[in-house]
Design a protein around this motif. Sequence first.
Motif, PDB file in Angstrom:
ATOM      1  N   PRO A 298       0.808  -1.225   0.000  1.00 21.64           N
ATOM      2  CA  PRO A 298       0.000   0.000   0.000  1.00 21.64           C
ATOM      3  C   PRO A 298       0.841   1.275   0.000  1.00 21.64           C
ATOM      4  O   PRO A 298       0.437   2.291  -0.567  1.00 21.64           O
ATOM      5  CB  PRO A 298      -0.835  -0.126   1.278  1.00 21.64           C
ATOM      6  N   ILE A 299       2.012   1.212   0.603  1.00 20.66           N
ATOM      7  CA  ILE A 299       2.904   2.374   0.609  1.00 20.66           C
ATOM      8  C   ILE A 299       3.408   2.632  -0.810  1.00 20.66           C
ATOM      9  O   ILE A 299       3.465   3.778  -1.269  1.00 20.66           O
ATOM     10  CB  ILE A 299       4.078   2.159   1.577  1.00 20.66           C
ATOM     11  N   GLN A 300       3.779   1.565  -1.504  1.00 17.87           N
ATOM     12  CA  GLN A 300       4.258   1.700  -2.884  1.00 17.87           C
ATOM     13  C   GLN A 300       3.193   2.321  -3.786  1.00 17.87           C
ATOM     14  O   GLN A 300       3.482   3.230  -4.579  1.00 17.87           O
ATOM     15  CB  GLN A 300       4.652   0.322  -3.428  1.00 17.87           C
ATOM     16  N   VAL A 301       1.963   1.807  -3.658  1.00 15.29           N
ATOM     17  CA  VAL A 301       0.876   2.297  -4.517  1.00 15.29           C
ATOM     18  C   VAL A 301       0.561   3.754  -4.210  1.00 15.29           C
ATOM     19  O   VAL A 301       0.370   4.576  -5.112  1.00 15.29           O
ATOM     20  CB  VAL A 301      -0.382   1.419  -4.344  1.00 15.29           C
ATOM     21  N   HIS A 310       8.767   4.689  -3.931  1.00 15.77           N
ATOM     22  CA  HIS A 310       9.039   4.349  -2.537  1.00 15.77           C
ATOM     23  C   HIS A 310      10.530   4.047  -2.390  1.00 15.77           C
ATOM     24  O   HIS A 310      11.058   3.100  -2.993  1.00 15.77           O
ATOM     25  CB  HIS A 310       8.197   3.134  -2.138  1.00 15.77           C
ATOM     26  N   ILE A 311      11.228   4.873  -1.616  1.00 21.25           N
ATOM     27  CA  ILE A 311      12.692   4.776  -1.520  1.00 21.25           C
ATOM     28  C   ILE A 311      13.129   3.430  -0.964  1.00 21.25           C
ATOM     29  O   ILE A 311      14.069   2.814  -1.478  1.00 21.25           O
ATOM     30  CB  ILE A 311      13.238   5.923  -0.640  1.00 21.25           C
ATOM     31  N   ALA A 312      12.453   2.935   0.077  1.00 21.34           N
ATOM     32  CA  ALA A 312      12.843   1.648   0.667  1.00 21.34           C
ATOM     33  C   ALA A 312      12.667   0.517  -0.341  1.00 21.34           C
ATOM     34  O   ALA A 312      13.471  -0.422  -0.388  1.00 21.34           O
ATOM     35  CB  ALA A 312      12.024   1.377   1.920  1.00 21.34           C
ATOM     36  N   SER A 313      11.630   0.599  -1.165  1.00 17.05           N
ATOM     37  CA  SER A 313      11.418  -0.432  -2.196  1.00 17.05           C
ATOM     38  C   SER A 313      12.545  -0.414  -3.212  1.00 17.05           C
ATOM     39  O   SER A 313      13.031  -1.467  -3.647  1.00 17.05           O
ATOM     40  CB  SER A 313      10.075  -0.213  -2.897  1.00 17.05           C
ATOM     41  N   VAL A 351       6.618   0.374  -8.493  1.00 11.65           N
ATOM     42  CA  VAL A 351       7.772   1.251  -8.298  1.00 11.65           C
ATOM     43  C   VAL A 351       8.386   1.505  -9.675  1.00 11.65           C
ATOM     44  O   VAL A 351       9.077   0.651 -10.226  1.00 11.65           O
ATOM     45  CB  VAL A 351       8.800   0.621  -7.337  1.00 11.65           C
ATOM     46  N   GLY A 352       8.110   2.686 -10.235  1.00 12.21           N
ATOM     47  CA  GLY A 352       8.409   2.968 -11.631  1.00 12.21           C
ATOM     48  C   GLY A 352       9.816   2.643 -12.073  1.00 12.21           C
ATOM     49  O   GLY A 352      10.034   1.917 -13.051  1.00 12.21           O
ATOM     50  N   GLU A 353      10.810   3.160 -11.353  1.00 10.92           N
ATOM     51  CA  GLU A 353      12.198   2.953 -11.759  1.00 10.92           C
ATOM     52  C   GLU A 353      12.577   1.480 -11.718  1.00 10.92           C
ATOM     53  O   GLU A 353      13.236   0.969 -12.628  1.00 10.92           O
ATOM     54  CB  GLU A 353      13.134   3.751 -10.839  1.00 10.92           C
TER      55      GLU A 353
END
Length: 582
Positions: A298-301, A310-313, A351-353
């Motif tokens: 949910p954080i990523q979305v 999301h930096i941690a992802s 996570v786009g990148e």
Amino acid sequence: MDLLQNPFYILAATPRDNRRRINELFDERSLILDSDLCMQARSELMHPRKRLSAEIAWLPGVGPKRAGKVLSLLASSPTDLLADYKLSSIIRANLLAAGLARLSEHNPNDVTEWILEIAWAFENIYPEELNVIINEERVVSGFPEVSDLSAVEAEIQERRNHYRKVIKSALDNLSPKELVEAVTAIVAFATDDGDKQGPILIDDLVDSYESEAQAFLEKEEENIKALVEKIRNIFKWVQCPKCGHIQPDGEECHKCQIIFRKYAKINNVDISISDKIIAPMISQLIQVVKNWDNVAQPIQVSTKSRGSDHIASRRVAKLVRDLAIDLFNEHGKLEFSQQLTNMLQEVFAEVGEVAELTLEDANTLDEIAEQRERRFEEAKNREQWCREITYEAEVGFIFKDKLSISPEGIEWKGRRWDLDSITRIRWGGTQHSFNGVPTGTSYSILFGNEAEYSAIELKRQDIYTNFVDRLWRAVGVRLLVEYLKGLSDGKKYRFGSAVFSDHGMGVERKEQSSDNEQVFWRWNDLVIWNDAGVFCIGTKEDKKLLATFSYQYADNIHVLEAAIRMLWKRGGGDRLSSVLKE
């Protein structure tokens, strides 16, 4: 402020009641409720600034009769409030918040629905519209109108804080697994899987969720780092060839007391790390990453819906991606690299990148896997081809000559011909008789290049048949493809007096009194057949137009016939080279 703790509810008052009526209600309610509670409620309703908090936390713009109905519904059947979209956004948000706080049972689906409805209702609260409604009621009740819009805006933010607390309380009633499930569904619905900005309350929810999940995510990230390092280190270790124990390279096996090094050989056993040892570790890493992602989803979305990653992802994905790259580049473990890359594509799609990089990685690895598969198939086909064309026999009764064909070439009478050097082939048989009685058949085979050739004369049919079959596979098929490719490129080939192009054949019509006439016929206008020792091509309409080609005395007639018959087999066509597409 909860709806049923509102001063208007405590005193059974309405926003249109004046000061005198509020005092009367205070006297009445003090007899049945706690007097201090009623006194506090009266104080808040009498004070214009405090009153604003109560007004916005109540049911602004709703008459007493309608207010009574929705309040009774809140007590008897709160779920029915979800279907009432006729109420204004502020009233709907206040009622739904009160209803959510009073749900008798909590499950992820119900909690998801309530939270989404509250968030969408709050999103449609506009300070200007709310200020107009409040002032209309104040005109009736005799209280001074609200002239400072910022005061209304501040109270709306207080409502936002209240809704956040109610939402968090409802989620806290779920098990950890159900909470993750609910938050994931809420964010996915609210943001259309991250493709659009969600309501502000959903952003608040995710921020709170991320704060509480931080400890778990950090702990699992450390576990992922440890597993990645463990997999990297396994390639620095070796396995004892006797007992299977694994220990650092160059150390003595604790059980066998043997010192050995990686890639050495002991008792002719190769010392290296088996895929069976690595596979469970890769599976464990994949599962831990998926567990981490399940909580982070949910954080990523939400982060995606706000236009960032999301930096941690990204950090976790980089750990695993670097390992996947090294597994292939340094150790040649393509399958393990593909497993990790496919997992990254699946779990970090939001996570786009990471999604872009892993898509490129996956495409590259798939291409490498396809190349390996092609090389394997080619090697397997090559091996089969080598077996199929290899043949050897002795020719002659007294003085025998060796006749052989293999990938190394054709050997006859002490000379070896490279297969690729051969540009012309022909073969055939001649029946013999004496006084009308058949006496046998002799066979001839010729192969060579433009400058020279070698001829083989045979009496035994088995040697002839076996060698011709190998000669066709080893040389004839190559010549066939070369002819077809040349025709496709616009080349023309002459066989006797006939000229062949990709679109048809040009032949000479025999005339008695003048020069021969050159006639061109397309493939669909021609017919073919065999006669004694010759290949025949004619037309469907003109019987005078006929070309014959001897199998024994003209080069590559078998190749020409094979190409035309392939075209006929596929139903004909305008171009002879079209058979290459099959």
